[in-house]
Design a protein around this motif. Sequence first.
Motif, PDB file in Angstrom:
ATOM      1  N   ILE A 470      -6.558  18.287  29.498  1.00  0.00           N
ATOM      2  CA  ILE A 470      -6.041  18.570  30.843  1.00  0.00           C
ATOM      3  C   ILE A 470      -4.974  17.548  31.227  1.00  0.00           C
ATOM      4  O   ILE A 470      -3.932  17.893  31.808  1.00  0.00           O
ATOM      5  N   THR A 471      -5.216  16.288  30.891  1.00  0.00           N
ATOM      6  CA  THR A 471      -4.231  15.237  31.171  1.00  0.00           C
ATOM      7  C   THR A 471      -2.920  15.514  30.449  1.00  0.00           C
ATOM      8  O   THR A 471      -1.827  15.391  31.028  1.00  0.00           O
ATOM      9  N   VAL A 472      -3.018  15.866  29.170  1.00  0.00           N
ATOM     10  CA  VAL A 472      -1.814  16.201  28.396  1.00  0.00           C
ATOM     11  C   VAL A 472      -1.076  17.367  29.042  1.00  0.00           C
ATOM     12  O   VAL A 472       0.162  17.348  29.171  1.00  0.00           O
ATOM     13  N   THR A 473      -1.823  18.369  29.459  1.00  0.00           N
ATOM     14  CA  THR A 473      -1.212  19.571  30.023  1.00  0.00           C
ATOM     15  C   THR A 473      -0.455  19.270  31.305  1.00  0.00           C
ATOM     16  O   THR A 473       0.678  19.720  31.496  1.00  0.00           O
ATOM     17  N   ILE A 474      -1.092  18.529  32.196  1.00  0.00           N
ATOM     18  CA  ILE A 474      -0.447  18.208  33.483  1.00  0.00           C
ATOM     19  C   ILE A 474       0.826  17.416  33.264  1.00  0.00           C
ATOM     20  O   ILE A 474       1.894  17.742  33.808  1.00  0.00           O
ATOM     21  N   PHE A 475       0.737  16.373  32.468  1.00  0.00           N
ATOM     22  CA  PHE A 475       1.919  15.542  32.224  1.00  0.00           C
ATOM     23  C   PHE A 475       3.003  16.322  31.480  1.00  0.00           C
ATOM     24  O   PHE A 475       4.197  16.186  31.782  1.00  0.00           O
ATOM     25  N   ALA A 476       2.601  17.136  30.489  1.00  0.00           N
ATOM     26  CA  ALA A 476       3.583  17.898  29.717  1.00  0.00           C
ATOM     27  C   ALA A 476       4.295  18.921  30.596  1.00  0.00           C
ATOM     28  O   ALA A 476       5.516  19.111  30.487  1.00  0.00           O
ATOM     29  N   PHE A 477       3.550  19.598  31.464  1.00  0.00           N
ATOM     30  CA  PHE A 477       4.162  20.572  32.379  1.00  0.00           C
ATOM     31  C   PHE A 477       5.171  19.884  33.291  1.00  0.00           C
ATOM     32  O   PHE A 477       6.297  20.382  33.480  1.00  0.00           O
ATOM     33  N   LEU A 478       4.782  18.748  33.857  1.00  0.00           N
ATOM     34  CA  LEU A 478       5.688  18.012  34.742  1.00  0.00           C
ATOM     35  C   LEU A 478       6.919  17.515  33.988  1.00  0.00           C
ATOM     36  O   LEU A 478       8.047  17.553  34.513  1.00  0.00           O
ATOM     37  N   MET A 479       6.715  17.073  32.753  1.00  0.00           N
ATOM     38  CA  MET A 479       7.842  16.557  31.976  1.00  0.00           C
ATOM     39  C   MET A 479       8.825  17.660  31.612  1.00  0.00           C
ATOM     40  O   MET A 479      10.055  17.453  31.646  1.00  0.00           O
ATOM     41  N   LEU A 480       8.325  18.842  31.260  1.00  0.00           N
ATOM     42  CA  LEU A 480       9.212  19.951  30.913  1.00  0.00           C
ATOM     43  C   LEU A 480      10.005  20.422  32.129  1.00  0.00           C
ATOM     44  O   LEU A 480      11.198  20.752  32.017  1.00  0.00           O
ATOM     45  N   ILE A 481       9.355  20.476  33.291  1.00  0.00           N
ATOM     46  CA  ILE A 481      10.059  20.857  34.521  1.00  0.00           C
ATOM     47  C   ILE A 481      11.048  19.771  34.943  1.00  0.00           C
ATOM     48  O   ILE A 481      12.170  20.050  35.379  1.00  0.00           O
ATOM     49  N   MET A 482      10.618  18.522  34.793  1.00  0.00           N
ATOM     50  CA  MET A 482      11.430  17.395  35.243  1.00  0.00           C
ATOM     51  C   MET A 482      12.698  17.234  34.418  1.00  0.00           C
ATOM     52  O   MET A 482      13.729  16.744  34.918  1.00  0.00           O
ATOM     53  N   TYR A 483      12.670  17.631  33.152  1.00  0.00           N
ATOM     54  CA  TYR A 483      13.830  17.433  32.279  1.00  0.00           C
ATOM     55  C   TYR A 483      15.082  18.068  32.859  1.00  0.00           C
ATOM     56  O   TYR A 483      16.125  17.410  32.982  1.00  0.00           O
ATOM     57  N   GLU A 484      15.008  19.338  33.214  1.00  0.00           N
ATOM     58  CA  GLU A 484      16.180  20.026  33.762  1.00  0.00           C
ATOM     59  C   GLU A 484      16.588  19.441  35.104  1.00  0.00           C
ATOM     60  O   GLU A 484      17.783  19.273  35.389  1.00  0.00           O
ATOM     61  N   THR A 485      15.601  19.094  35.946  1.00  0.00           N
ATOM     62  CA  THR A 485      15.908  18.546  37.275  1.00  0.00           C
ATOM     63  C   THR A 485      16.617  17.203  37.160  1.00  0.00           C
ATOM     64  O   THR A 485      17.647  16.967  37.806  1.00  0.00           O
ATOM     65  N   VAL A 486      16.075  16.314  36.349  1.00  0.00           N
ATOM     66  CA  VAL A 486      16.691  14.995  36.171  1.00  0.00           C
ATOM     67  C   VAL A 486      18.044  15.127  35.502  1.00  0.00           C
ATOM     68  O   VAL A 486      19.009  14.433  35.871  1.00  0.00           O
ATOM     69  N   ASN A 487      18.130  16.001  34.531  1.00  0.00           N
ATOM     70  CA  ASN A 487      19.394  16.200  33.818  1.00  0.00           C
ATOM     71  C   ASN A 487      20.493  16.689  34.760  1.00  0.00           C
ATOM     72  O   ASN A 487      21.645  16.238  34.675  1.00  0.00           O
ATOM     73  N   ASN A 488      20.163  17.602  35.676  1.00  0.00           N
ATOM     74  CA  ASN A 488      21.159  18.152  36.595  1.00  0.00           C
ATOM     75  C   ASN A 488      21.541  17.180  37.700  1.00  0.00           C
ATOM     76  O   ASN A 488      22.695  17.166  38.148  1.00  0.00           O
ATOM     77  N   ASN A 489      20.595  16.358  38.154  1.00  0.00           N
ATOM     78  CA  ASN A 489      20.855  15.482  39.305  1.00  0.00           C
ATOM     79  C   ASN A 489      21.314  14.077  38.915  1.00  0.00           C
ATOM     80  O   ASN A 489      22.046  13.436  39.685  1.00  0.00           O
TER      81      ASN A 489
END
Length: 534
Positions: A470-489
């Motif tokens: 569950i820990t891996v899943t939560i962090f992995a989901f946030l990291m995959l979503i965060m990649y595009e957001t951080v990359n764009n901003n």
Amino acid sequence: MSGHNTNVILSYLDESDEEDNLSSEPGAVRVNVSDSDGPTEDGDHDSDTEQSEYEEERNNQATPLHEERNNIKTVAAKCCVSRGLLKQYIAAVAACFSVVNSSTCYGWTTPILNHLLGPDSEIPMTRDQASWVISSIELGNLISPLPAGILSKYIGRKPVILATGPLYIISWLMVIFYPSVTMLGAARVLQGFSMGLTYTAAPVYLGEIAGKSTRGAVTSIFFNSWWLGFVIQYSVGPFLSFYNCIYFTLALNIPFILLFFWQPESPYYYVMSGNIEKARKSLAWFRDTSTDELKEELEEIKWSVEANQRSAGLRDIIGIPEERKALTILMLMTGGRVLCGTGVINVYATDIFDMTPNLSISSDVVTIAVGVVMLAGGIFSAFTSDSLGRRPLLMLSCIGIFICQFTNGTYYLLLFKTSLAVSTFSWISPVLILINSGLCTAGLYPVCSLYTSELFNPNTRGIVSSIAAITVTIFAFLMLIMYETVNNNFGLYANFYFYSLTILIGGIYFYFNTPETKGKSFVQIRKELLKIKV
């Protein structure tokens, strides 16, 4: 040489040794034949001399015989160990076919992402939709670990792992018959659900069937299979059409079901369920020797299970000092493993290389090389985790990952935010990503998997494995979503700086708080945990 024949040889040798030992015991009766009709003083002296010479000659003749017998025993024992180890590897490889299927599903979007976003896509979608499709696999992974941990305790590790094959097949049939963004997202949620089953039950199964001296090598197959799946998908995906790629990935589940169906259940599960006879048979299969010679190991398993029978809930895990320390170490290591960014790089590898100017080779080829290096790092770990130890591999990977991620962040900062002509050094990013991937799979990933099975009691491993998943899943989901957001901003460099910061903090913590578990029994590891101040 079969296990039965080996036991016969050992039995025969033991009987021969008993006879020899009897003949050499003090006070044993020996009959000496003499030509003399009666005892005389000289005759007694000659008789003693002849007896001494006889015993000396007999001992000289017996020495090569004893050496030969000892050599035969050694060879027979090695045959038992070799056959048992082979069976451990066969069962581990069969179980880890489910891991290969998981990683092929997880990395399925990497080689075809540009095609899905292109005008000829069978399922047209925007970049935002693609981002959610990619990360939706983690939503399914969030659901299954906890029930998987409970099920693995009550119905066994093997049925939970085996169930993933049909589920993956169903998920791909959903996409084949109903191709749409919504159905693709739903299929990936189901794939994530199956992946959670694998990640929860498979590490526990591998740790419980492996011998104490080979646990590192056997359990390392888990992550090697994960990286192998990426290599397969990266190598095949770019050269197949959309539907052929799906058919290929679906077909990988068939050998898994056929091979793993025949493998035995974990002996730890049988002991937990009170079926000692089946536990003895399972352990004998994985050690390939008689049950009498397994009494010590079986008693240790029974003691480990019985001594902690009541510690089966989260409250009990938190309440027991060594369990609480082990859980803290595992959660921080699991978080650091995901936050170091290797998983995100695996998914967006082709996209990252497309953003890097002046690459002399295509991004698809570099992506394939990343998969190969990850697999090579995992294989390296399999041969060194039981010789070098867990801590040296862990610290080496943490230091190397920090240097690579920080340097890569600096390169992309200079590339996109300054006027410096660094585009001519475009080789820096692929090389650093290759090194980073190899270091991660050689140390951080396999050690984390080993700790899942080594630090906890048998009846809590399922629950702990669920929490880790569950820990891996939560962090992995946030990291995959965060990649595009951080990359764009902010820019691509900000992602790499974040990865380097998290692994730096994690590496410092790991240095002071992680135990060395190489070659130690579960009981010894528990004692080591009590000495650690988390």
